[in-house]
Design an enzyme around this catalytic site. Structure first.
Site, PDB file in Angstrom:
ATOM      1  N   ASP A  61     -60.575 -35.208 -78.242  1.00 44.26           N
ATOM      2  CA  ASP A  61     -61.686 -36.156 -78.137  1.00 44.26           C
ATOM      3  C   ASP A  61     -61.503 -37.135 -76.989  1.00 44.26           C
ATOM      4  O   ASP A  61     -60.412 -37.262 -76.417  1.00 44.26           O
ATOM      5  CB  ASP A  61     -61.820 -36.940 -79.443  1.00 44.26           C
ATOM      6  CG  ASP A  61     -62.561 -36.158 -80.518  1.00 44.26           C
ATOM      7  OD1 ASP A  61     -63.111 -35.096 -80.208  1.00 44.26           O
ATOM      8  OD2 ASP A  61     -62.577 -36.625 -81.680  1.00 44.26           O
ATOM      9  N   LYS A  83     -67.048 -37.174 -77.256  1.00 44.06           N
ATOM     10  CA  LYS A  83     -68.408 -37.613 -77.564  1.00 44.06           C
ATOM     11  C   LYS A  83     -68.435 -39.127 -77.434  1.00 44.06           C
ATOM     12  O   LYS A  83     -67.772 -39.824 -78.190  1.00 44.06           O
ATOM     13  CB  LYS A  83     -68.820 -37.190 -78.970  1.00 44.06           C
ATOM     14  CG  LYS A  83     -68.781 -35.678 -79.191  1.00 44.06           C
ATOM     15  CD  LYS A  83     -68.989 -35.310 -80.636  1.00 44.06           C
ATOM     16  CE  LYS A  83     -70.450 -35.373 -81.044  1.00 44.06           C
ATOM     17  NZ  LYS A  83     -71.258 -34.353 -80.379  1.00 44.06           N
ATOM     18  N   MET A 198     -67.934 -48.327 -84.551  1.00 45.41           N
ATOM     19  CA  MET A 198     -69.072 -47.996 -83.684  1.00 45.41           C
ATOM     20  C   MET A 198     -70.289 -48.883 -83.977  1.00 45.41           C
ATOM     21  O   MET A 198     -71.411 -48.407 -84.120  1.00 45.41           O
ATOM     22  CB  MET A 198     -69.435 -46.520 -83.849  1.00 45.41           C
ATOM     23  CG  MET A 198     -68.287 -45.581 -83.510  1.00 45.41           C
ATOM     24  SD  MET A 198     -68.543 -43.851 -84.020  1.00 45.41           S
ATOM     25  CE  MET A 198     -68.298 -43.986 -85.807  1.00 45.41           C
TER      26      MET A 198
END
Length: 280
Positions: A61, A83, A198
């Protein structure tokens, strides 16, 4: 078993005791879903570290740093699958297909995810897909940023003088908006401490929902950016001023947001970047 490490890094004794350790076999045609930890390369688990050295294919990642990747099997194929919000990113279906295809080709596949693969990391989705395809897999937990990252900021996620419960939630849904499935009135009063992943993009809206549902606007709020890395930074404010903070453009991401009284311990426990007991 760890002889390659000593050859690569020139160590003669540091890893010697690991040679006799009975780690589980990383079989060809299987996938290990490994948590890389919150950032600092030393925070990966010993089992995850072992898997890095055994893997034929490593699918990693965006939050996995180069220092950690440098510990991997030098012959492994490295596949980036990062991502990041607002940027072109591989589709989840394509990432999962890559795992399946490489496993079917007889490779030892390691899926390396920041933090813990099962904490807002889609590890559960990938594991379910592997199970449907009858591909063997192992889940190797990692230190999640919502615990380990806060610890590096001198913020204990629980303390018996402040809270006996904590809520973890994500700050956006699969479409990038404020999570609609979250019962904000219930969340607001369910625990003294809320940890959000997030959440910077929608922090103002989330703070408004929490206050409207009964949370005190004077509740402490801290944002920990780049947790456990040399660039780590912390900004502290209140829930009432979260919208002002969210409007700033200089808050680095990735970041963890914590709401509640535990951030008050930073003055004494900020051992990493400043505080009274900093290591320097």
């Amino acid at each position: 078993m760890f002889g390659w490490l000593r050859r690569k890094f020139g160590k003669t004794d540091r890893f010697a005791r690991l040679d006799a350790t009975q780690f589980p076999r990383f079989a060809p045609g299987t996938v290990w879903l490994v948590g890389a930890g919150p950032g600092a390369p030393g925070l990966i688990s010993l089992l995850g570290y072992y898997g890095l050295g055994e893997a034929d294919t490593i699918v990693y990642d965006a939050l996995v740093g180069p220092d950690l990747l440098a510990m991997a099997n030098p012959r492994a194929e490295m596949i980036y699958a990062g991502k990041r919000g607002g940027k072109p990113s591989p589709k989840q279906a394509d990432i999962t297909l890559t795992l399946i295809e490489h496993a079917r080709a007889g490779k030892k596949v390691l899926r390396l995810k920041g933090g813990d693969p099962m904490m807002f990391g889609r590890g559960g989705e990938e594991a379910l897909a592997l199970a449907r395809e009858s591909i063997g897999f192992r889940i190797v937990p990692g230190i999640t940023a919502g615990v380990g990252g806060l610890a590096y900021a001198g913020i204990p996620v629980t303390h018996r003088d402040t809270n006996h419960a904590v809520i973890f939630l994500t700050g956006h849904d699969e479409k990038g908006g404020v999570p609609q499935a979250v019962d904000w009135p219930a969340v607001s009063t369910a625990a003294p401490v809320i940890v959000m992943y997030m959440a910077i993009k929608h922090l103002g809206s989330i703070a408004e929902k929490l206050v409207a549902a009964g949370r005190s606007p004077e509740d402490r709020l801290a944002v920990v950016s780049n947790a456990t890395l040399p660039s780590q930074s912390v900004v502290e404010t209140t829930l009432a001023d979260a919208s002002t903070l969210a409007a700033r453009t200089d808050i680095p991401t990735p970041a963890i947001v914590v709401v509640g009284p535990v951030s008050r311990y930073r003055q004494t426990l900020d051992w990493y970047t400043g505080g009274e007991n900093a290591l320097g």
